[in-house]
Design an enzyme around this catalytic site. Structure first.
Site, PDB file in Angstrom:
ATOM      1  N   SER A  52       0.827  -1.217   0.000  1.00 35.07           N
ATOM      2  CA  SER A  52       0.000   0.000   0.000  1.00 35.07           C
ATOM      3  C   SER A  52       0.858   1.263   0.000  1.00 35.07           C
ATOM      4  CB  SER A  52      -0.919   0.007   1.227  1.00 35.07           C
ATOM      5  OG  SER A  52      -1.664  -1.185   1.275  1.00 35.07           O
TER       6      SER A  52
HETATM    7  N1  SAM Z   1      -0.455  -5.143   3.986  1.00 25.43           N
HETATM    8  C1  SAM Z   1       0.259  -5.441   2.777  1.00 25.43           C
HETATM    9  C2  SAM Z   1       1.637  -4.852   2.773  1.00 25.43           C
HETATM   10  O1  SAM Z   1       2.033  -4.170   3.732  1.00 25.43           O
HETATM   11  O2  SAM Z   1       2.369  -5.108   1.795  1.00 25.43           O
HETATM   12  C3  SAM Z   1      -0.490  -5.063   1.548  1.00 25.43           C
HETATM   13  C4  SAM Z   1      -1.638  -5.955   1.336  1.00 25.43           C
HETATM   14  S1  SAM Z   1      -2.279  -6.102  -0.286  1.00 25.43           S
HETATM   15  C5  SAM Z   1      -2.986  -4.514  -0.568  1.00 25.43           C
HETATM   16  C6  SAM Z   1      -3.654  -7.174   0.103  1.00 25.43           C
HETATM   17  C7  SAM Z   1      -3.254  -8.578   0.456  1.00 25.43           C
HETATM   18  O3  SAM Z   1      -4.404  -9.262   0.934  1.00 25.43           O
HETATM   19  C8  SAM Z   1      -2.728  -9.400  -0.726  1.00 25.43           C
HETATM   20  O4  SAM Z   1      -1.458  -9.885  -0.448  1.00 25.43           O
HETATM   21  C9  SAM Z   1      -3.762 -10.530  -0.859  1.00 25.43           C
HETATM   22  O5  SAM Z   1      -3.184 -11.764  -1.284  1.00 25.43           O
HETATM   23  C10 SAM Z   1      -4.287 -10.614   0.557  1.00 25.43           C
HETATM   24  N2  SAM Z   1      -5.604 -11.259   0.732  1.00 25.43           N
HETATM   25  C11 SAM Z   1      -6.724 -11.145  -0.019  1.00 25.43           C
HETATM   26  N3  SAM Z   1      -7.714 -11.881   0.508  1.00 25.43           N
HETATM   27  C12 SAM Z   1      -7.214 -12.478   1.627  1.00 25.43           C
HETATM   28  C13 SAM Z   1      -7.738 -13.361   2.607  1.00 25.43           C
HETATM   29  N4  SAM Z   1      -9.005 -13.818   2.588  1.00 25.43           N
HETATM   30  N5  SAM Z   1      -6.926 -13.753   3.605  1.00 25.43           N
HETATM   31  C14 SAM Z   1      -5.643 -13.348   3.673  1.00 25.43           C
HETATM   32  N6  SAM Z   1      -5.090 -12.518   2.774  1.00 25.43           N
HETATM   33  C15 SAM Z   1      -5.859 -12.080   1.763  1.00 25.43           C
END
Ligand code: SAM
Length: 209
Positions: A52
């Protein structure tokens, strides 16, 4: 980054500013993008996912109203950067990532840089982490179609949940405070755009890229 993108836009919580100063963002960005690690944008981290924008990381961290020493859950580990920032304020951070490749990469970066109070689980974060609940604060870093009740239920009394909720393309960042066993107060913070939260209580699962 902290002066121009974070403080200048109104983030004032000293714990958040200190944490943002102490976590080198370039560690969490692929080598080819390292010259952009401190720019004002989200960046790709592989598998169609993103780290993000720094301002969003700071704003969501501030929205959790941490005083230091809390037990925090993050859903959507991605690169591990947000978990690293949280770990400089909270005493324990639990983070869930559905993509095992991203989780492994994040684990390796966190381990080799001394972030020792972060536990990572591979799985569906929409189910929360029941064995470790309740949490003082929970942050969801992917966009959900609706507030996830299962996650809400894993908040401690007075616990805070920050979660983007809305359509596939645009969401409202919400803060939900658990006031009592079945009493929650919801606030709208700002509109935002996140990759989708997939899983049982999120958007329909798709094969991992
Ligand atoms: N917080 C992260 C960082 O600091 O890099 C950025 C997160 S990215 C915007 C969103 C993440 O949520 C992705 O890596 C995606 O694979 C994960 N995601 C989506 N659905 C999910 C779920 N049900 N459980 C766990 N992770 C999930």
């Amino acid at each position: 980054m902290v002066e121009r993108q974070i403080k200048a836009r109104g983030i004032s919580d000293a714990l958040v500013i200190d944490a943002m100063l102490r976590v080198p963002r370039h560690l969490f960005v692929e080598e080819a993008l390292q010259n952009q690690a401190y720019t004002d944008f989200p960046l790709p981290i592989g598998a169609g996912q993103t780290i993000s924008q720094p301002y969003m990381v700071a704003l969501m961290t501030e929205a959790l109203l941490l005083a230091g020493g809390e037990k925090v859950l993050e859903i959507g580990t991605g690169s591990g950067y947000q978990a690293a920032v949280l770990s400089r304020i909270a005493s324990q951070v639990f983070t869930i990532e559905r993509n095992p490749v991203l989780a492994r990469k994040a684990r390796a970066i966190l381990d080799s840089n001394g972030f020792s109070n972060i536990s990572i689980r591979v799985g569906d974060g929409t189910l929360g982490w029941r064995e470790e609940a309740p949490f003082d604060a929970i942050m969801v870093t992917a966009g959900a179609p609706a507030v996830v009740e299962e996650i809400q239920r894993q908040l401690a009394i007075n616990g805070r949940l920050v979660i983007p909720v809305g359509s596939f393309k645009e969401q409202m960042l919400k803060r939900i405070i658990r006031l009592g066993a079945a009493e929650f107060r919801e606030e709208n913070l700002l509109s935002c755009r996140f990759v989708p939260l997939r899983g049982r209580h999120g958007w329909q699962d798709t094969p991992l890229r």
